[in-house]
Design a protein around this motif. Structure first.
Motif, short mmCIF file in Angstrom:
data_model
loop_
_atom_site.label_atom_id
_atom_site.label_comp_id
_atom_site.label_asym_id
_atom_site.label_seq_id
_atom_site.Cartn_x
_atom_site.Cartn_y
_atom_site.Cartn_z
N ALA A 192 -5.67 0.06 -12.82
CA ALA A 192 -4.43 -0.37 -12.13
C ALA A 192 -4.82 -0.83 -10.73
O ALA A 192 -4.66 -0.11 -9.74
CB ALA A 192 -3.43 0.78 -12.09
N SER A 193 -5.32 -2.04 -10.65
CA SER A 193 -5.91 -2.54 -9.39
C SER A 193 -4.88 -3.11 -8.43
O SER A 193 -5.07 -3.07 -7.22
CB SER A 193 -6.97 -3.60 -9.71
N ASN A 194 -3.78 -3.65 -8.97
CA ASN A 194 -2.81 -4.33 -8.10
C ASN A 194 -2.28 -3.41 -7.01
O ASN A 194 -2.03 -3.85 -5.88
CB ASN A 194 -1.59 -4.81 -8.90
N SER A 195 -2.11 -2.14 -7.37
CA SER A 195 -1.47 -1.20 -6.43
C SER A 195 -2.21 -1.16 -5.11
O SER A 195 -1.60 -0.98 -4.05
CB SER A 195 -1.47 0.21 -7.02
N PHE A 196 -3.54 -1.31 -5.17
CA PHE A 196 -4.32 -1.15 -3.94
C PHE A 196 -4.08 -2.32 -2.99
O PHE A 196 -4.03 -2.14 -1.77
CB PHE A 196 -5.81 -0.98 -4.28
N ALA A 197 -3.95 -3.53 -3.55
CA ALA A 197 -3.65 -4.68 -2.69
C ALA A 197 -2.25 -4.55 -2.11
O ALA A 197 -2.02 -4.79 -0.92
CB ALA A 197 -3.78 -5.98 -3.47
N ILE A 198 -1.30 -4.14 -2.96
CA ILE A 198 0.10 -4.03 -2.49
C ILE A 198 0.19 -2.97 -1.39
O ILE A 198 0.83 -3.17 -0.36
CB ILE A 198 1.04 -3.67 -3.67
N LYS A 199 -0.49 -1.85 -1.62
CA LYS A 199 -0.49 -0.77 -0.61
C LYS A 199 -1.08 -1.27 0.70
O LYS A 199 -0.50 -1.08 1.78
CB LYS A 199 -1.30 0.41 -1.15
N ALA A 200 -2.22 -1.94 0.62
CA ALA A 200 -2.89 -2.39 1.85
C ALA A 200 -2.05 -3.44 2.58
O ALA A 200 -1.92 -3.41 3.80
CB ALA A 200 -4.27 -2.95 1.51
N LEU A 201 -1.46 -4.36 1.83
CA LEU A 201 -0.62 -5.39 2.46
C LEU A 201 0.58 -4.75 3.15
O LEU A 201 0.92 -5.11 4.28
CB LEU A 201 -0.13 -6.39 1.40
N ALA A 202 1.21 -3.81 2.44
CA ALA A 202 2.41 -3.17 3.01
C ALA A 202 2.06 -2.38 4.26
O ALA A 202 2.77 -2.43 5.27
CB ALA A 202 3.05 -2.26 1.96
N GLU A 203 0.94 -1.67 4.21
CA GLU A 203 0.55 -0.86 5.37
C GLU A 203 0.19 -1.74 6.56
O GLU A 203 0.51 -1.43 7.71
CB GLU A 203 -0.58 0.10 5.00
N ALA A 204 -0.46 -2.88 6.26
CA ALA A 204 -0.80 -3.79 7.37
C ALA A 204 0.45 -4.39 7.99
O ALA A 204 0.42 -4.85 9.13
CB ALA A 204 -1.73 -4.89 6.86
N SER A 205 1.55 -4.37 7.26
CA SER A 205 2.80 -4.91 7.80
C SER A 205 3.68 -3.84 8.43
O SER A 205 4.79 -4.14 8.87
CB SER A 205 3.59 -5.61 6.69
N GLY A 206 3.22 -2.60 8.43
CA GLY A 206 3.95 -1.56 9.15
C GLY A 206 4.67 -0.55 8.27
O GLY A 206 5.39 0.29 8.78
N ALA A 207 4.46 -0.63 6.95
CA ALA A 207 5.09 0.36 6.07
C ALA A 207 4.10 1.51 5.80
O ALA A 207 2.93 1.44 6.15
CB ALA A 207 5.49 -0.29 4.75
N GLU A 208 4.64 2.56 5.16
CA GLU A 208 3.80 3.66 4.71
C GLU A 208 3.90 3.63 3.19
O GLU A 208 5.02 3.67 2.67
CB GLU A 208 4.40 4.96 5.26
#
Ligand SMILES: Nc1nc2c(c(=O)[nH]1)N[C@H]1C(S)=C(S)[C@@H](COP(=O)(O)OP(=O)(O)OC[C@H]3O[C@@H](n4cnc5c(N)ncnc54)[C@H](O)[C@@H]3O)O[C@H]1N2
Ligand code: MOO
Length: 390
Positions: A192-208
């Motif tokens: 389940a690789s997509n989750s890691f990109a989504i997590k990193a993108l969201a965190e770089a934009s200020g989410a947790e």
């Protein structure tokens, strides 16, 4: 299928501004300032020397002589006044004494005991006037706080900042074929690789971001993982968005009361994107194909997060470049082609030949998405085109 612009405005309409919390300045990097911060002092708070040298009543011409009567350093001012023919030894950052109008650089004087003789005429005052950087009462308006902003706000003596709470994003990967990274995949399984990109993108934009357990392709399993997402400010599912027998996300979300904003967009990749409001918070159902999920995150999830954080212009910022090659006509969907942009002053963009939405290697080689509007005709190398940096 609705156009991308319409979908984005419906996604942004789902956003509610996050509540405000107060944090120490040292913890505010990357946070969104929610209320103006106000300078509590002038900077510099006094007329300050910009150089190491001698404070005099200027202008000091070549050959002028002065008697050194004392010294001022940064943090150690001189209480007296400088008169004609007098000089104060002074260092960078020190308060300029009363009466002085010029700092003569130490390189430009010859010193003998307490006498200095100016060797070269200079008209630079080398004095930073009080408040020349900012004045008491100057405001920093709401924005995302950069490291530079933190230095400015610290200089303004603002120790606490009112920022938007980080939205908590629950990420739900769905599918029987998926394994968590670190587990041993079976012959029919992938990570389940997509989750890691989504997590990193969201965190770089200020989410947790929180990675929830993978939801298997059954309604009870999906429902159980949706339950784990309660308390999040934003829910994202990955996969199960299309029309297959095992694509259950829409069905289950609707049994849980999701109010749908739309399903299916005229874009490629990312057609089966779904958006709505589930249990009071925005929900995005991303397609499972890796490039589709990540492109949809750039185009919709990150703007949504930015809107929740108070960004007044949350839409993706596109740029223009010149096409490096001829490109074919597009079909009925806006095509976000993985591409390489090079050249800073006159950027040239070249899409990759391979545009399959499963190809992570191609995505990783790309630094841009070339935007080909739906229904656009063929275009020649040298024509202008729009792109989104990624
Ligand atoms: N008959 C049709 N089939 C498909 C259509 C269609 O319109 N009609 N649309 C295609 C498009 S476009 C896309 S995009 C995909 C999206 O489908 P789903 O959102 O239902 O995604 P899945 O079927 O679950 O998975 C697609 C693909 O991606 C892999 N995947 C899923 N989740 C992850 C993850 N978290 N990490 C890595 N890879 C993941 C999955 O194994 C599949 O290979 O549907 C087309 N089909
Ligand atoms: O999002 Mo789908 O990939 O258009 O392939």
């Amino acid at each position: 299928m609705i156009p991308v612009e319409e979908a984005l405005s419906r996604v942004l309409a789902l956003a509610r501004a996050m509540p405000v919390e107060t944090v120490p300045l040292a913890q505010a990097a990357g946070r969104w300032l929610a209320e103006p911060a106000v300078a509590r002092r002038d900077q510099p708070p006094f007329a300050a020397s910009a150089m190491d040298g001698y404070a005099v009543v200027g202008p000091a011409a070549q050959g002028a002589e002065f008697t050194v009567i004392g010294e001022a350093g940064a943090g150690h001012g001189y209480a007296g006044t400088i008169g004609a023919g007098q000089a104060l030894r002074i260092f960078t950052g020190a308060p300029v004494p009363a009466g002085a109008t010029q700092i003569v650089l130490q390189e430009d004087v010859a010193r003998a005991g307490d006498r200095i003789t100016v060797q070269a005429t200079s008209h630079n005052a080398n004095i930073r006037p009080q408040g020349s950087d900012f004045h008491i009462g100057q405001r920093v308006d709401p924005k995302r706080l950069s490291p530079n902003d933190l230095a400015l706000l610290a200089a303004m003596n603002v120790p606490q900042l009112a920022v938007r709470r980080r939205p908590v994003l629950a990420i739900i990967a769905t599918g029987d074929e998926l394994m968590m990274l670190g587990d041993t995949p079976g012959p029919d399984q992938i990570i389940a690789s997509n989750s890691f990109a989504i997590k990193a993108l969201a965190e770089a934009s200020g989410a947790e971001a929180r990675l929830l357990p993978i939801a298997r392709d059954t309604e009870p399993a999906l429902r159980a993982v949706f339950d784990l997402a309660q308390g999040a400010d934003l829910v994202v599912t990955i996969g199960g968005a299309s029309v297959g027998d095992h694509d259950l996300v829409a069905r289950v979300a609707e049994t849980l009361g999701m109010e749908r904003a739309f399903y299916k967009i005229a874009m490629r990749p990312g057609k089966p994107l779904m958006a709505g409001r589930l249990r009071g918070v925005p929900m995005l159902g991303l397609p499972g194909n890796p490039v589709s999920a990540i492109v949809c995150a750039h185009l919709f999830l990150l703007p949504l997060i930015r809107a929740m954080l108070g960004d007044p212009a949350p839409a993706p910022a596109t740029l223009r470049a010149t096409l490096g090659v001829d490109v074919a006509a597009t079909g009925p969907r806006t095509h976000y082609m993985r591409a390489q942009v090079s050249g800073a002053d006159h950027p040239v963009i070249t899409p990759f030949d391979q545009q399959d939405s499963a190809l992570l290697t191609v995505l990783c080689a790309a630094n841009a998405l070339l935007i080909r509007p739906l229904g656009d005709g063929p275009r020649r190398a040298g024509e202008a085109a729009e792109f989104l940096p990624i």
